[in-house]
Scaffold this active site. Structure first.
Site, PDB file in Angstrom:
ATOM      1  CG  ASP A  29       5.944  -0.223  -1.641  1.00  0.00           C
ATOM      2  OD1 ASP A  29       4.678   0.209  -0.923  1.00  0.00           O
ATOM      3  OD2 ASP A  29       6.403  -0.610  -3.009  1.00  0.00           O
ATOM      4  CG  ASN A  86      -0.978   7.791  -0.591  1.00  0.00           C
ATOM      5  OD1 ASN A  86      -0.789   8.596  -0.542  1.00  0.00           O
ATOM      6  ND2 ASN A  86      -0.324   7.052  -1.111  1.00  0.00           N
ATOM      7  CD  GLN A  93      -5.950   4.036   2.075  1.00  0.00           C
ATOM      8  OE1 GLN A  93      -6.212   5.114   2.449  1.00  0.00           O
ATOM      9  NE2 GLN A  93      -5.857   3.056   3.044  1.00  0.00           N
ATOM     10  CB  VAL A  95      -3.099  -1.671   0.536  1.00  0.00           C
ATOM     11  CG1 VAL A  95      -3.070  -2.451   1.184  1.00  0.00           C
ATOM     12  CG2 VAL A  95      -2.704  -2.417  -0.748  1.00  0.00           C
ATOM     13  CG  HIS A  99      -0.069   1.700   4.090  1.00  0.00           C
ATOM     14  ND1 HIS A  99      -1.512   1.435   3.509  1.00  0.00           N
ATOM     15  CD2 HIS A  99       0.816   2.249   3.249  1.00  0.00           C
ATOM     16  CE1 HIS A  99      -1.922   1.815   2.739  1.00  0.00           C
ATOM     17  NE2 HIS A  99      -0.595   2.203   1.728  1.00  0.00           N
ATOM     18  CG  HIS A 101       3.873   5.153   1.604  1.00  0.00           C
ATOM     19  ND1 HIS A 101       4.074   4.565   0.642  1.00  0.00           N
ATOM     20  CD2 HIS A 101       2.655   5.288   1.992  1.00  0.00           C
ATOM     21  CE1 HIS A 101       2.817   3.984   0.371  1.00  0.00           C
ATOM     22  NE2 HIS A 101       2.171   4.285   0.713  1.00  0.00           N
TER      23      HIS A 101
HETATM   24  P1  AMP Z   1      -1.016   3.236  -1.142  1.00  0.00           P
HETATM   25  O1  AMP Z   1      -0.938   3.548  -2.386  1.00  0.00           O
HETATM   26  O2  AMP Z   1      -0.903   4.355  -0.456  1.00  0.00           O
HETATM   27  O3  AMP Z   1      -2.536   2.447  -0.555  1.00  0.00           O
HETATM   28  O4  AMP Z   1       0.174   2.144  -0.854  1.00  0.00           O
HETATM   29  C1  AMP Z   1       0.350   0.720  -0.853  1.00  0.00           C
HETATM   30  C2  AMP Z   1       1.109   0.201  -1.174  1.00  0.00           C
HETATM   31  O5  AMP Z   1       1.669  -1.066  -0.795  1.00  0.00           O
HETATM   32  C3  AMP Z   1       2.241   0.352  -2.702  1.00  0.00           C
HETATM   33  O6  AMP Z   1       2.959   1.361  -2.734  1.00  0.00           O
HETATM   34  C4  AMP Z   1       2.616  -0.864  -2.551  1.00  0.00           C
HETATM   35  O7  AMP Z   1       3.401  -1.410  -3.974  1.00  0.00           O
HETATM   36  C5  AMP Z   1       2.245  -1.222  -1.623  1.00  0.00           C
HETATM   37  N1  AMP Z   1       1.699  -3.090  -1.482  1.00  0.00           N
HETATM   38  C6  AMP Z   1       1.388  -3.733  -1.962  1.00  0.00           C
HETATM   39  N2  AMP Z   1       1.164  -5.391  -1.414  1.00  0.00           N
HETATM   40  C7  AMP Z   1       2.575  -5.538  -1.437  1.00  0.00           C
HETATM   41  C8  AMP Z   1       2.625  -6.246  -0.846  1.00  0.00           C
HETATM   42  N3  AMP Z   1       2.739  -7.498  -1.270  1.00  0.00           N
HETATM   43  N4  AMP Z   1       4.216  -6.188  -0.013  1.00  0.00           N
HETATM   44  C9  AMP Z   1       4.899  -4.886  -0.246  1.00  0.00           C
HETATM   45  N5  AMP Z   1       3.737  -3.859  -0.435  1.00  0.00           N
HETATM   46  C10 AMP Z   1       2.953  -3.954  -0.523  1.00  0.00           C
END
Ligand code: AMP
Length: 113
Positions: A29, A86, A93, A95, A99, A101
């Protein structure tokens, strides 16, 4: 709709990839919430867990097994770790590509982080 994770899967943008199979990818991450913070994703663009379909059953199992593989690679399988998904806005959430974590390297409260 494509997300930043699609660009990581296609290697258009870099990521610190630590495990990859035909269907799954695991990478660090970019904004870690623990000493070890890995995202485990399907290569198939499922937006969130609640959008997974019965035809994704095997893929969901592969993601679960990938958790164990990543934990062994990080050597945190014995000491323990937390796995979080999430799902949607109220869960935070950001992204919209499914995914998991994997968080490790410190103790985690329950409930809470
Ligand atoms: P969520 O909040 O569950 O959607 O988690 C999305 C995660 O993606 C967050 O912890 C971000 O820090 C991570 N994230 C976003 N862009 C990138 C990236 N380019 N490379 C690695 N992690 C990322």
């Amino acid at each position: 709709m494509s997300s930043v994770f699609d660009q990581i899967i296609s290697k258009e943008i870099p990521a610190d990839i630590i495990y990859e199979t035909e269907n799954c990818l695991a990478f660090r991450d970019i904004n870690p919430k623990a000493p070890e913070h890995i995202l485990i994703i399907p290569k198939k663009p499922i937006t969130k867990l609640s959008e997974a379909k019965p035809e994704d059953l095997q893929l969901l199992g592969q993601l679960m097994l990938a958790v164990g593989e990543v934990a062994r690679i990080l050597h945190v399988d014995e000491e323990g770790f937390r796995v979080i998904i999430n799902n949607g806005r109220n869960a935070g959430q950001t992204v919209f590509h499914l995914h998991l974590h994997l968080l490790a390297g410190r103790r985690f409260d329950w409930p809470g982080l």
